[in-house]
Scaffold this motif. Structure first.
Motif, mmCIF file in Angstrom:
data_model
loop_
_atom_site.group_PDB
_atom_site.id
_atom_site.type_symbol
_atom_site.label_atom_id
_atom_site.label_comp_id
_atom_site.label_asym_id
_atom_site.label_seq_id
_atom_site.Cartn_x
_atom_site.Cartn_y
_atom_site.Cartn_z
ATOM 1 N N LEU A 127 0.617 -1.681 -0.130
ATOM 2 C CA LEU A 127 0.099 0.172 0.267
ATOM 3 C C LEU A 127 1.267 1.315 -0.201
ATOM 4 O O LEU A 127 0.288 2.123 -0.725
ATOM 5 N N GLN A 128 2.470 0.978 0.577
ATOM 6 C CA GLN A 128 2.825 2.190 0.431
ATOM 7 C C GLN A 128 3.338 2.283 -0.420
ATOM 8 O O GLN A 128 3.941 3.481 -0.883
ATOM 9 N N THR A 129 3.927 1.196 -1.443
ATOM 10 C CA THR A 129 4.372 2.077 -2.575
ATOM 11 C C THR A 129 2.682 1.868 -3.945
ATOM 12 O O THR A 129 3.404 2.828 -4.577
ATOM 13 N N PHE A 130 1.598 1.688 -3.131
ATOM 14 C CA PHE A 130 0.880 2.085 -4.473
ATOM 15 C C PHE A 130 0.690 3.157 -4.471
ATOM 16 O O PHE A 130 0.501 4.179 -5.421
ATOM 17 N N TYR A 131 0.625 4.015 -2.970
ATOM 18 C CA TYR A 131 0.151 5.773 -3.108
ATOM 19 C C TYR A 131 2.112 6.231 -3.931
ATOM 20 O O TYR A 131 1.868 7.261 -4.299
ATOM 21 N N LEU A 132 2.520 5.554 -3.169
ATOM 22 C CA LEU A 132 4.410 6.371 -4.414
ATOM 23 C C LEU A 132 4.153 6.327 -5.528
ATOM 24 O O LEU A 132 4.787 6.998 -6.054
ATOM 25 N N THR A 133 3.437 5.573 -6.165
ATOM 26 C CA THR A 133 3.246 5.015 -7.242
ATOM 27 C C THR A 133 2.736 5.845 -8.485
ATOM 28 O O THR A 133 1.804 5.434 -9.861
ATOM 29 N N LEU A 134 1.428 6.541 -7.037
ATOM 30 C CA LEU A 134 0.318 6.954 -8.160
ATOM 31 C C LEU A 134 0.229 7.826 -8.774
ATOM 32 O O LEU A 134 0.818 8.660 -9.023
ATOM 33 N N HIS A 135 -0.576 7.247 -10.017
ATOM 34 C CA HIS A 135 -1.250 8.657 -10.828
ATOM 35 C C HIS A 135 -1.995 9.215 -10.319
ATOM 36 O O HIS A 135 -3.361 8.579 -9.814
ATOM 37 N N GLY A 136 -2.158 10.468 -11.193
ATOM 38 C CA GLY A 136 -2.939 11.193 -10.717
ATOM 39 C C GLY A 136 -2.910 12.078 -9.304
ATOM 40 O O GLY A 136 -3.437 12.912 -8.733
ATOM 41 N N ARG A 137 -1.919 11.980 -7.804
ATOM 42 C CA ARG A 137 -2.079 13.608 -7.595
ATOM 43 C C ARG A 137 -2.032 14.476 -8.007
ATOM 44 O O ARG A 137 -1.340 15.258 -8.769
ATOM 45 N N ALA A 138 -2.519 15.422 -6.586
ATOM 46 C CA ALA A 138 -2.342 16.587 -6.717
ATOM 47 C C ALA A 138 -0.101 17.220 -6.563
ATOM 48 O O ALA A 138 0.632 16.176 -5.743
#
Length: 143
Positions: A127-138
């Motif tokens: 889940l941490q990697t999910f956040y760090l590689t997440l597309h579309g963050r502000a």
């Protein structure tokens, strides 16, 4: 969709769901669930512990939903996402009634992501990697 016999909260209730879950789980344990990106590593650890402890999907459903609400709330607070109620097609696709919309309009399913971590385990479901590689963050929300 339900978490056992309970009604699943809608998008407008997910922040309260996440904060209530954090209050319950941290009342017994000193866990650093502070809505930081780093705290998602703790979520990985908790999900892995459930799986390795022999919990089944049904028995862990409420905890997994609470952890998914927490992950979604991290996305809201740190990445500029907003909670959304999924439409019928999205509910069918994601298998969940709620998710988050990122600033660029992309839709993500944090509750489903927690369930995937539970079912599949492994570093690729982090889940941490999910956040760090997440597309579309502000912009400016990397940490």
């Amino acid at each position: 969709m339900s978490t056992g016999s309970e009604r699943v909260p809608g998008a407008g209730e997910m922040r309260a769901c996440a904060t209530g879950f954090v209050a319950r789980i941290t009342a017994r344990n000193r866990l650093p669930l502070d809505y930081s990106v780093a705290s998602l590593r703790v979520v990985d650890f908790l999900v892995d512990g459930l799986r390795k402890g022999g919990a089944d999907q049904e028995g862990a459903r409420a905890t997994l939903f609470g952890l998914g609400a927490y992950v979604g709330e991290v996305l809201v607070r740190r990445a500029g996402a907003v909670w959304v109620d999924f439409d019928a097609d999205q509910r069918t696709y994601f298998g969940q009634p709620v998710g988050v919309r990122m600033p660029d309009g992309r839709i993500w399913n944090p509750v489903g992501k927690v369930h995937n971590r539970f079912e599949l385990g492994g570093p690729e479901e982090s889940l941490q990697t999910f956040y760090l590689t997440l597309h579309g963050r502000a912009h400016g929300t990397a940490a």
